[in-house]
Design a protein around this motif. Structure first.
Motif, PDB file in Angstrom:
ATOM      1  N   MET A   1       0.850  -1.178   0.000  1.00 60.42           N
ATOM      2  CA  MET A   1       0.000   0.000   0.000  1.00 60.42           C
ATOM      3  C   MET A   1       0.896   1.241   0.000  1.00 60.42           C
ATOM      4  SD  MET A   1      -3.248   0.979   2.403  1.00 60.42           S
ATOM      5  CE  MET A   1      -2.592   0.280   3.862  1.00 60.42           C
ATOM      6  N   SER A   2       0.577   2.191  -0.850  1.00 64.30           N
ATOM      7  CA  SER A   2       1.353   3.427  -0.971  1.00 64.30           C
ATOM      8  C   SER A   2       1.062   4.374   0.179  1.00 64.30           C
ATOM      9  CB  SER A   2       0.992   4.154  -2.266  1.00 64.30           C
ATOM     10  OG  SER A   2       1.306   3.388  -3.383  1.00 64.30           O
ATOM     11  N   ARG A   3       2.027   5.241   0.432  1.00 65.82           N
ATOM     12  CA  ARG A   3       1.791   6.292   1.411  1.00 65.82           C
ATOM     13  C   ARG A   3       1.050   7.432   0.728  1.00 65.82           C
ATOM     14  NH1 ARG A   3       5.162  10.842   1.875  1.00 65.82           N
ATOM     15  NH2 ARG A   3       6.845  10.977   0.380  1.00 65.82           N
ATOM     16  N   LEU A   4       0.510   8.352   1.515  1.00 58.54           N
ATOM     17  CA  LEU A   4      -0.163   9.513   0.955  1.00 58.54           C
ATOM     18  C   LEU A   4       0.840  10.645   0.769  1.00 58.54           C
ATOM     19  CD1 LEU A   4      -3.540   9.615   2.893  1.00 58.54           C
ATOM     20  CD2 LEU A   4      -3.013   8.537   0.720  1.00 58.54           C
ATOM     21  N   TYR A   5       0.729  11.319  -0.342  1.00 60.55           N
ATOM     22  CA  TYR A   5       1.573  12.460  -0.662  1.00 60.55           C
ATOM     23  C   TYR A   5       0.741  13.733  -0.566  1.00 60.55           C
ATOM     24  CZ  TYR A   5       4.983   9.180  -2.519  1.00 60.55           C
ATOM     25  OH  TYR A   5       5.897   8.165  -2.647  1.00 60.55           O
ATOM     26  N   THR A   6       1.410  14.833  -0.318  1.00 57.14           N
ATOM     27  CA  THR A   6       0.763  16.140  -0.360  1.00 57.14           C
ATOM     28  C   THR A   6       1.181  16.803  -1.666  1.00 57.14           C
ATOM     29  OG1 THR A   6       0.814  16.330   2.044  1.00 57.14           O
ATOM     30  CG2 THR A   6       0.524  18.378   0.790  1.00 57.14           C
ATOM     31  N   VAL A   7       0.186  17.093  -2.497  1.00 51.56           N
ATOM     32  CA  VAL A   7       0.410  17.695  -3.803  1.00 51.56           C
ATOM     33  C   VAL A   7      -0.180  19.104  -3.771  1.00 51.56           C
ATOM     34  CG1 VAL A   7      -0.102  17.549  -6.277  1.00 51.56           C
ATOM     35  CG2 VAL A   7       0.294  15.452  -4.954  1.00 51.56           C
ATOM     36  N   ARG A   8       0.632  20.086  -4.118  1.00 55.34           N
ATOM     37  CA  ARG A   8       0.161  21.477  -4.172  1.00 55.34           C
ATOM     38  C   ARG A   8       0.109  21.902  -5.632  1.00 55.34           C
ATOM     39  NH1 ARG A   8      -0.503  25.477  -0.430  1.00 55.34           N
ATOM     40  NH2 ARG A   8      -0.146  27.610  -1.124  1.00 55.34           N
ATOM     41  N   MET A   9      -1.068  22.427  -6.031  1.00 54.92           N
ATOM     42  CA  MET A   9      -1.277  22.902  -7.398  1.00 54.92           C
ATOM     43  C   MET A   9      -1.701  24.362  -7.340  1.00 54.92           C
ATOM     44  SD  MET A   9      -3.400  19.676  -9.074  1.00 54.92           S
ATOM     45  CE  MET A   9      -4.968  20.443  -8.755  1.00 54.92           C
ATOM     46  N   LEU A  10      -1.107  25.189  -8.184  1.00 57.89           N
ATOM     47  CA  LEU A  10      -1.465  26.603  -8.262  1.00 57.89           C
ATOM     48  C   LEU A  10      -2.019  26.925  -9.646  1.00 57.89           C
ATOM     49  CD1 LEU A  10       1.622  28.200  -6.480  1.00 57.89           C
ATOM     50  CD2 LEU A  10      -0.642  27.728  -5.511  1.00 57.89           C
ATOM     51  N   LEU A  11      -2.887  27.929  -9.684  1.00 60.90           N
ATOM     52  CA  LEU A  11      -3.505  28.329 -10.944  1.00 60.90           C
ATOM     53  C   LEU A  11      -2.423  28.708 -11.957  1.00 60.90           C
ATOM     54  CD1 LEU A  11      -6.313  28.821 -12.240  1.00 60.90           C
ATOM     55  CD2 LEU A  11      -6.020  31.218 -11.626  1.00 60.90           C
ATOM     56  N   ALA A  12      -2.472  28.063 -13.105  1.00 63.06           N
ATOM     57  CA  ALA A  12      -1.528  28.336 -14.195  1.00 63.06           C
ATOM     58  C   ALA A  12      -2.087  29.469 -15.059  1.00 63.06           C
ATOM     59  CB  ALA A  12      -1.314  27.070 -15.021  1.00 63.06           C
ATOM     60  N   ARG A  13      -1.427  29.754 -16.155  1.00 63.43           N
ATOM     61  CA  ARG A  13      -1.915  30.765 -17.090  1.00 63.43           C
ATOM     62  C   ARG A  13      -3.280  30.327 -17.622  1.00 63.43           C
ATOM     63  NH1 ARG A  13       2.273  31.689 -21.548  1.00 63.43           N
ATOM     64  NH2 ARG A  13       3.431  32.018 -19.638  1.00 63.43           N
ATOM     65  N   ASN A  14      -4.277  31.181 -17.457  1.00 66.35           N
ATOM     66  CA  ASN A  14      -5.652  30.936 -17.880  1.00 66.35           C
ATOM     67  C   ASN A  14      -6.242  32.255 -18.356  1.00 66.35           C
ATOM     68  OD1 ASN A  14      -6.852  28.103 -16.934  1.00 66.35           O
ATOM     69  ND2 ASN A  14      -5.391  28.721 -15.368  1.00 66.35           N
ATOM     70  N   PRO A  15      -7.355  32.215 -19.107  1.00 65.09           N
ATOM     71  CA  PRO A  15      -8.025  33.474 -19.459  1.00 65.09           C
ATOM     72  C   PRO A  15      -8.331  34.257 -18.184  1.00 65.09           C
ATOM     73  CG  PRO A  15      -8.959  31.664 -20.708  1.00 65.09           C
ATOM     74  CD  PRO A  15      -8.021  31.055 -19.692  1.00 65.09           C
ATOM     75  N   GLY A  16      -7.984  35.530 -18.180  1.00 67.20           N
ATOM     76  CA  GLY A  16      -8.189  36.369 -17.006  1.00 67.20           C
ATOM     77  C   GLY A  16      -7.031  36.325 -16.028  1.00 67.20           C
ATOM     78  N   PHE A  17      -6.136  35.363 -16.206  1.00 73.15           N
ATOM     79  CA  PHE A  17      -4.961  35.211 -15.341  1.00 73.15           C
ATOM     80  C   PHE A  17      -3.730  34.946 -16.216  1.00 73.15           C
ATOM     81  CE2 PHE A  17      -8.605  33.952 -12.811  1.00 73.15           C
ATOM     82  CZ  PHE A  17      -8.407  34.667 -11.639  1.00 73.15           C
ATOM     83  N   PRO A  18      -3.251  35.948 -16.953  1.00 75.47           N
ATOM     84  CA  PRO A  18      -2.149  35.714 -17.894  1.00 75.47           C
ATOM     85  C   PRO A  18      -0.853  35.251 -17.226  1.00 75.47           C
ATOM     86  CG  PRO A  18      -2.612  38.063 -17.678  1.00 75.47           C
ATOM     87  CD  PRO A  18      -3.698  37.330 -16.948  1.00 75.47           C
TER      88      PRO A  18
END
Length: 119
Positions: free
Chosen positions: A1-18
């Motif tokens: 069984m795998s351990r749990l990881y903490t993954v952090r994702m941030l908003l990338a370039r998107n319409p309205g957020f160049p």
């Protein structure tokens, strides 16, 4: 069984957020295989521990679960599907810094997020 990881994702370039946004994103706790894919078998055994926190400025953090239903993988914050945020082809993603994940928000907009850390 795998351990749990903490993954952090941030908003990338998107319409309205160049330039993307460092104040909009998700923090996930999920099991990964040695090559960085979602470990579905461990997820089945440890569902309650596979959590998500959505953080957005001027909004309270939302806390939920990583779920799998008839429409695929999603972040869910309350029972039922009304508030679910589907994830585009999550089972094919590799979770490592620099990779991207698309999330469809509850308003129907799809936004792209960049994985910034896996620990």
């Amino acid at each position: 069984m795998s351990r749990l990881y903490t993954v952090r994702m941030l908003l990338a370039r998107n319409p309205g957020f160049p330039e993307g946004s460092t104040s909009r994103g998700y923090e996930l706790h999920l099991p990964l295989t040695p090559d960085g894919h979602l470990d579905v078998e461990t997820w089945r055994q440890r569902r309650a521990e596979c959590t998500v926190r959505r953080f957005w400025p001027d909004e309270p953090d939302r806390h939920g679960q990583l779920v799998h239903g008839r429409h695929g993988w999603a972040f869910s914050y309350e029972p039922g599907e009304a508030d679910d945020e589907p994830l585009f082809k999550l089972e094919g993603h590799v979770f490592r810094p620099g990779e991207y994940v698309t999330v469809r928000e509850t308003d129907g907009d799809s936004l792209v997020f960049r994985i910034v850390s896996v620990r």
